[in-house]
Scaffold this motif. Structure first.
Motif, PDB file in Angstrom:
ATOM      1  N   PRO A 106      -3.794   6.269  -1.131  1.00  0.00           N
ATOM      2  CA  PRO A 106      -1.925   6.677  -1.095  1.00  0.00           C
ATOM      3  C   PRO A 106      -1.216   7.204   0.269  1.00  0.00           C
ATOM      4  O   PRO A 106      -1.743   7.224   0.773  1.00  0.00           O
ATOM      5  N   ARG A 107      -0.191   7.565  -0.049  1.00  0.00           N
ATOM      6  CA  ARG A 107       1.094   7.221   1.338  1.00  0.00           C
ATOM      7  C   ARG A 107       0.591   8.648   2.107  1.00  0.00           C
ATOM      8  O   ARG A 107       0.410   8.025   2.801  1.00  0.00           O
ATOM      9  N   SER A 108      -0.091   9.604   0.896  1.00  0.00           N
ATOM     10  CA  SER A 108       0.052  10.989   1.986  1.00  0.00           C
ATOM     11  C   SER A 108      -1.531  10.487   3.335  1.00  0.00           C
ATOM     12  O   SER A 108      -2.125  10.378   4.591  1.00  0.00           O
ATOM     13  N   ARG A 109      -2.136   9.655   3.237  1.00  0.00           N
ATOM     14  CA  ARG A 109      -3.496   9.127   3.763  1.00  0.00           C
ATOM     15  C   ARG A 109      -2.705   7.955   4.791  1.00  0.00           C
ATOM     16  O   ARG A 109      -3.666   8.052   5.703  1.00  0.00           O
ATOM     17  N   GLN A 110      -2.238   7.606   4.542  1.00  0.00           N
ATOM     18  CA  GLN A 110      -1.416   6.245   5.155  1.00  0.00           C
ATOM     19  C   GLN A 110      -0.666   7.229   5.779  1.00  0.00           C
ATOM     20  O   GLN A 110      -1.271   6.542   7.568  1.00  0.00           O
ATOM     21  N   GLU A 111      -0.459   7.881   5.968  1.00  0.00           N
ATOM     22  CA  GLU A 111       0.414   9.245   7.072  1.00  0.00           C
ATOM     23  C   GLU A 111      -0.447   9.237   7.936  1.00  0.00           C
ATOM     24  O   GLU A 111      -0.703   9.618   9.462  1.00  0.00           O
ATOM     25  N   TRP A 130      -5.129  -1.349   2.341  1.00  0.00           N
ATOM     26  CA  TRP A 130      -4.409  -0.258   2.437  1.00  0.00           C
ATOM     27  C   TRP A 130      -2.968   0.166   2.192  1.00  0.00           C
ATOM     28  O   TRP A 130      -3.041   1.788   1.744  1.00  0.00           O
ATOM     29  N   TYR A 131      -2.443  -1.495   0.987  1.00  0.00           N
ATOM     30  CA  TYR A 131      -1.747  -0.533   0.254  1.00  0.00           C
ATOM     31  C   TYR A 131      -1.724   0.184  -1.219  1.00  0.00           C
ATOM     32  O   TYR A 131      -1.114   0.911  -1.476  1.00  0.00           O
ATOM     33  N   THR A 170       3.573   3.527  10.645  1.00  0.00           N
ATOM     34  CA  THR A 170       3.152   2.348   9.182  1.00  0.00           C
ATOM     35  C   THR A 170       4.328   1.995   8.831  1.00  0.00           C
ATOM     36  O   THR A 170       4.275   1.503   7.293  1.00  0.00           O
TER      37      THR A 170
END
Length: 306
Positions: free
Chosen positions: A47-52, A43-44, A6
């Motif tokens: 939320p960061r948690s979803r990206q991870e 993508w951006y 990511t």
């Protein structure tokens, strides 16, 4: 589909591949760039948690880009019914060749057109065949036959079963076969295009007729912005007369032999400004199809800076 990770650098590194996919799906550099930009914005926006949680951001971006392109293709029919005259895909220069011949790199950030790999899957003949497919057929065919993605992953883009996606690709493949699937340009095509250039410059109708298949068809795209034939010109003799008539009305026009979408073509310019880009399909040493793009919005990748 795509790579894992990511990191910002890894995500940005997917852009070239996504642009290549989107251009083949849409036939438009501008629309391809918009689709990829939209996918990155989504993508951006996560939320960061979803990206991870996403194991392969590249696969996620490909799926989202594919769905965006599918939506664009679905609305294209209505938009093209309102288009003035024929709609043709945007032609692309060979940037290395064009720069060496006197073109210039666009100012600012890299032009998305420069990121597109020029191979047999972007020849004008091939892109025109893709235009005859349904949106779902085109997505299934391009992702599987061109980019070698498995049907199990394409199913996620189309929201259909892998078996249904396989049938869509097979149907698209039949369309390609029925249209005499284009082959990569060879020296023979370059020779024919060179002879067309010479005959056009000397206004030699007889020579042009000899180079054109009697059943040849010329399709032009001016977008209602510049003058051109609104309907296809059919027949070698009629095309030859049309070309000579255009030559009479275009003093000072310079013809250049240049690669167009990876195949031998012709570029016409005046005072350094590209006005027309022509692509050709050649069979048995004679031209069967000519695609002429004059819409200035579609010629931006060919712009020069003096």
């Amino acid at each position: 589909m795509g790579s894992a990770g990511t990191g910002a650098e890894g995500i940005a590194g997917e852009r070239r591949r996504l642009i290549n996919v989107a251009y083949r799906l849409l036939g438009s550099v501008t629309e391809a760039e918009d689709a990829v930009q939209d996918a990155y914005a989504r993508w951006y926006g996560l939320p960061r948690s979803r990206q991870e949680e996403i194991l392969s951001p590249g696969a996620w971006l490909t799926t989202v880009t594919g769905r965006i392109c599918l939506d664009v293709l679905g609305s294209a029919r209505a938009r093209r019914e309102r288009y003035a005259g024929a709609w043709l895909p945007e032609p692309l220069p060979d940037r290395t060749e064009w720069d060496r011949a006197g073109g210039a790199e666009p100012a600012g950030r890299a032009d998305p057109a420069d990121q597109i790999v020029l191979d047999e899957s972007v020849t004008m003949a091939f892109l025109v065949v893709l235009e005859t497919m349904t949106p779902a057929e085109r997505v299934a065919f391009v992702l599987h036959d061109v980019f070698r993605y498995p049907f199990a992953e394409i199913a996620g883009v189309l929201r259909r079963t892998p078996a249904a996606c396989k049938q869509l690709a097979a149907s698209a493949r039949r369309r390609v076969s029925a249209a005499r699937a284009p082959v990569p340009a060879a020296t023979g095509q370059a020779d024919v295009v060179r002879q067309v250039k010479e005959a056009w410059e000397t206004k030699d109708i007889a020579a042009l007729v000899g180079l054109l298949n009697p059943a040849a068809v010329m399709t032009a795209d001016g977008g209602g912005i510049v003058g051109t034939a609104l309907r296809p010109v059919e027949g070698g003799a009629r095309i030859a007369r049309y070309m000579v008539a255009i030559a009479d009305k275009a003093p000072g026009l310079e013809l250049l032999e240049r690669s167009v979408n990876g195949a031998p073509g012709l570029v016409a310019r005046r005072a350094g400004v590209v006005l027309t880009v022509a692509s050709f399909d050649v069979a048995d040493g004679r031209i069967t199809r000519i695609w002429v793009v004059r819409n200035p919005h579609k010629l931006r990748p060919w712009a020069r800076e003096d």
